[in-house]
Scaffold this motif. Sequence first.
Motif, PDB file in Angstrom:
ATOM      1  N   TYR A   1     -52.042 -25.697  40.755  1.00  0.00           N
ATOM      2  CA  TYR A   1     -52.390 -24.275  40.821  1.00  0.00           C
ATOM      3  C   TYR A   1     -51.248 -23.411  40.297  1.00  0.00           C
ATOM      4  N   VAL A   2     -50.030 -23.720  40.694  1.00  0.00           N
ATOM      5  CA  VAL A   2     -48.866 -22.954  40.235  1.00  0.00           C
ATOM      6  C   VAL A   2     -48.717 -23.087  38.720  1.00  0.00           C
ATOM      7  N   VAL A   3     -48.875 -24.302  38.205  1.00  0.00           N
ATOM      8  CA  VAL A   3     -48.770 -24.526  36.754  1.00  0.00           C
ATOM      9  C   VAL A   3     -49.818 -23.706  36.013  1.00  0.00           C
ATOM     10  N   GLU A   4     -51.084 -23.778  36.455  1.00  0.00           N
ATOM     11  CA  GLU A   4     -52.159 -23.062  35.785  1.00  0.00           C
ATOM     12  C   GLU A   4     -51.983 -21.546  35.893  1.00  0.00           C
ATOM     13  N   TYR A   5     -51.565 -21.085  37.051  1.00  0.00           N
ATOM     14  CA  TYR A   5     -51.376 -19.645  37.259  1.00  0.00           C
ATOM     15  C   TYR A   5     -50.252 -19.127  36.355  1.00  0.00           C
ATOM     16  N   ALA A   6     -49.193 -19.933  36.222  1.00  0.00           N
ATOM     17  CA  ALA A   6     -48.069 -19.534  35.370  1.00  0.00           C
ATOM     18  C   ALA A   6     -48.491 -19.474  33.904  1.00  0.00           C
ATOM     19  N   LEU A   7     -49.223 -20.484  33.462  1.00  0.00           N
ATOM     20  CA  LEU A   7     -49.648 -20.515  32.065  1.00  0.00           C
ATOM     21  C   LEU A   7     -50.655 -19.403  31.767  1.00  0.00           C
ATOM     22  N   SER A   8     -51.336 -18.900  32.804  1.00  0.00           N
ATOM     23  CA  SER A   8     -52.281 -17.796  32.613  1.00  0.00           C
ATOM     24  C   SER A   8     -51.573 -16.520  32.158  1.00  0.00           C
ATOM     25  N   VAL A   9     -50.286 -16.402  32.480  1.00  0.00           N
ATOM     26  CA  VAL A   9     -49.532 -15.205  32.101  1.00  0.00           C
ATOM     27  C   VAL A   9     -49.512 -15.057  30.588  1.00  0.00           C
ATOM     28  N   ASP A  10     -49.360 -16.174  29.876  1.00  0.00           N
ATOM     29  CA  ASP A  10     -49.351 -16.119  28.418  1.00  0.00           C
ATOM     30  C   ASP A  10     -50.707 -15.646  27.902  1.00  0.00           C
ATOM     31  N   ASN A  11     -51.763 -16.023  28.620  1.00  0.00           N
ATOM     32  CA  ASN A  11     -53.100 -15.565  28.262  1.00  0.00           C
ATOM     33  C   ASN A  11     -53.206 -14.050  28.397  1.00  0.00           C
ATOM     34  N   ILE A  12     -52.535 -13.504  29.407  1.00  0.00           N
ATOM     35  CA  ILE A  12     -52.573 -12.059  29.633  1.00  0.00           C
ATOM     36  C   ILE A  12     -51.913 -11.310  28.481  1.00  0.00           C
TER      37      ILE A  12
ATOM     38  N   VAL B   1     -58.433 -21.933  23.339  1.00  0.00           N
ATOM     39  CA  VAL B   1     -57.147 -22.339  22.759  1.00  0.00           C
ATOM     40  C   VAL B   1     -56.130 -22.627  23.862  1.00  0.00           C
ATOM     41  N   PHE B   2     -56.081 -21.752  24.869  1.00  0.00           N
ATOM     42  CA  PHE B   2     -55.128 -21.948  25.966  1.00  0.00           C
ATOM     43  C   PHE B   2     -55.478 -23.175  26.805  1.00  0.00           C
ATOM     44  N   ALA B   3     -56.776 -23.487  26.895  1.00  0.00           N
ATOM     45  CA  ALA B   3     -57.194 -24.653  27.671  1.00  0.00           C
ATOM     46  C   ALA B   3     -56.650 -25.939  27.062  1.00  0.00           C
ATOM     47  N   VAL B   4     -56.460 -25.933  25.747  1.00  0.00           N
ATOM     48  CA  VAL B   4     -55.907 -27.105  25.062  1.00  0.00           C
ATOM     49  C   VAL B   4     -54.498 -27.406  25.553  1.00  0.00           C
ATOM     50  N   ASP B   5     -53.768 -26.360  25.982  1.00  0.00           N
ATOM     51  CA  ASP B   5     -52.428 -26.541  26.566  1.00  0.00           C
ATOM     52  C   ASP B   5     -52.502 -26.823  28.062  1.00  0.00           C
ATOM     53  N   SER B   6     -53.280 -25.990  28.768  1.00  0.00           N
ATOM     54  CA  SER B   6     -53.233 -26.028  30.230  1.00  0.00           C
ATOM     55  C   SER B   6     -53.879 -27.268  30.834  1.00  0.00           C
ATOM     56  N   ILE B   7     -54.967 -27.756  30.241  1.00  0.00           N
ATOM     57  CA  ILE B   7     -55.630 -28.937  30.805  1.00  0.00           C
ATOM     58  C   ILE B   7     -54.727 -30.172  30.727  1.00  0.00           C
ATOM     59  N   PRO B   8     -54.131 -30.478  29.562  1.00  0.00           N
ATOM     60  CA  PRO B   8     -53.181 -31.606  29.540  1.00  0.00           C
ATOM     61  C   PRO B   8     -52.017 -31.393  30.507  1.00  0.00           C
ATOM     62  N   ALA B   9     -51.562 -30.133  30.655  1.00  0.00           N
ATOM     63  CA  ALA B   9     -50.426 -29.856  31.536  1.00  0.00           C
ATOM     64  C   ALA B   9     -50.739 -30.244  32.975  1.00  0.00           C
ATOM     65  N   ILE B  10     -51.929 -29.943  33.440  1.00  0.00           N
ATOM     66  CA  ILE B  10     -52.241 -30.230  34.835  1.00  0.00           C
ATOM     67  C   ILE B  10     -52.507 -31.718  35.056  1.00  0.00           C
ATOM     68  N   PHE B  11     -52.886 -32.434  33.998  1.00  0.00           N
ATOM     69  CA  PHE B  11     -53.055 -33.889  34.131  1.00  0.00           C
ATOM     70  C   PHE B  11     -51.697 -34.580  34.311  1.00  0.00           C
ATOM     71  N   SER B  12     -50.612 -33.845  34.070  1.00  0.00           N
ATOM     72  CA  SER B  12     -49.288 -34.419  34.354  1.00  0.00           C
ATOM     73  C   SER B  12     -49.013 -34.389  35.855  1.00  0.00           C
ATOM     74  N   VAL B  13     -49.734 -33.518  36.567  1.00  0.00           N
ATOM     75  CA  VAL B  13     -49.551 -33.361  38.009  1.00  0.00           C
ATOM     76  C   VAL B  13     -50.468 -34.307  38.776  1.00  0.00           C
ATOM     77  N   THR B  14     -51.727 -34.380  38.365  1.00  0.00           N
ATOM     78  CA  THR B  14     -52.714 -35.202  39.048  1.00  0.00           C
ATOM     79  C   THR B  14     -53.738 -35.729  38.057  1.00  0.00           C
ATOM     80  N   LYS B  15     -54.251 -36.913  38.331  1.00  0.00           N
ATOM     81  CA  LYS B  15     -55.301 -37.503  37.487  1.00  0.00           C
ATOM     82  C   LYS B  15     -56.658 -37.401  38.170  1.00  0.00           C
ATOM     83  N   ASP B  16     -56.685 -36.785  39.352  1.00  0.00           N
ATOM     84  CA  ASP B  16     -57.942 -36.611  40.078  1.00  0.00           C
ATOM     85  C   ASP B  16     -58.693 -35.426  39.467  1.00  0.00           C
TER      86      ASP B  16
END
Length: 348
Positions: A109-120, A246-261
């Motif tokens: 959640y923290v990773v995704e929320y942080a990466l959302s800032v770039d989207n803003i 476009v941002f999902a291409v970054d954020s989805i792989p990023a969160i798979f580094s945290v969990t594979k569930d």
Amino acid sequence: MSNELLFILGFVVFIFMMMAIDLGLFGKTDKPVSLKQAGFMSLVWVALALGFYALIFQYGHLLHHIDSFSALQEVNVRNLHHLTLNPNDFAGGLNLYRKNLALEFITGYVVEYALSVDNIFVMVLIFSAFAVNPKYYHKVLLWGIIGAIVMRFLFIFVGAALINQFHWILYLFGAFLVYTGVTMYLNRNQEEEIDPENHKVVKLASKYFAVHPKFEGDKFFVKIDRKKLITPLFLVLLIIEFTDLVFAVDSIPAIFSVTKDPYIVFFSNIFAIMGLRSMFFLLVNIIDKFHFLKVGLAVLLTFIGLKMLAGEYAEMIGLTTINSLLIILGILVISVVASLIFPKKEVA
């Protein structure tokens, strides 16, 4: 009906209820969302995410209907949790699993929320380039987030299926994130621009749809001489959807580094996305003050990418989930504090 299905359905119903409440609070007004409203809803979404963390902490085993040690071990192996489980202590193993799952959720959640800032940053540029009236931001972002939820759902579960089938894809994700982080750092001082007339989404939409030349209030479509046309506001919505893709291409792989569930990936993504709209209104007028955030996000993506490339060796050198969370929070805090201590110099 299984506990697993009930958990998922309950989550979906909860999200729709919160969207309805959000729409009821902010959707029945022609005024822009105020800073007070945005701050309140931001706090609400953060509180709900923390509440969901507590829920997983207590009942996370229901996600995969874990009712035996063999089921626990199977989920542990399948989702690469790397937990050391004692076959003679099912209760202890279940408790360890729930704690780990909750920690993975809050870190994701923290990773995704942080990466959302770039989207803003990009959303602000889009609205400015098209001269959208601020009182229509809310409607565009609402529909944009609904589209983002659908796209992320598809991305996440396709990604999880690919990882289960081809484990080496994780290394591809890691290399891509390192590349993205380095590129973001190198381009940190470049001024981003949105060209309304020559944007690829505008050209594509204009090729297949009749476009009305001016805004018609908050309408996405307008009928003139019995012909239905899309308005510039709908073009803005399409561009925002494309941007999120476009941002999902970054954020989805990023969160798979945290969990594979895939469920945890999905839950953390949805909470971050749902909080994005209120965070947008909270930061829209001050986002430029946090000029070191780009650097922070670049370091964050590079760190996550390197962690993925390290694979199982990451935990051996101390990069456990809790330590990774502390590093991620440290990167974000440093970038925000540095932005405030060393404000951006005004160009004369």
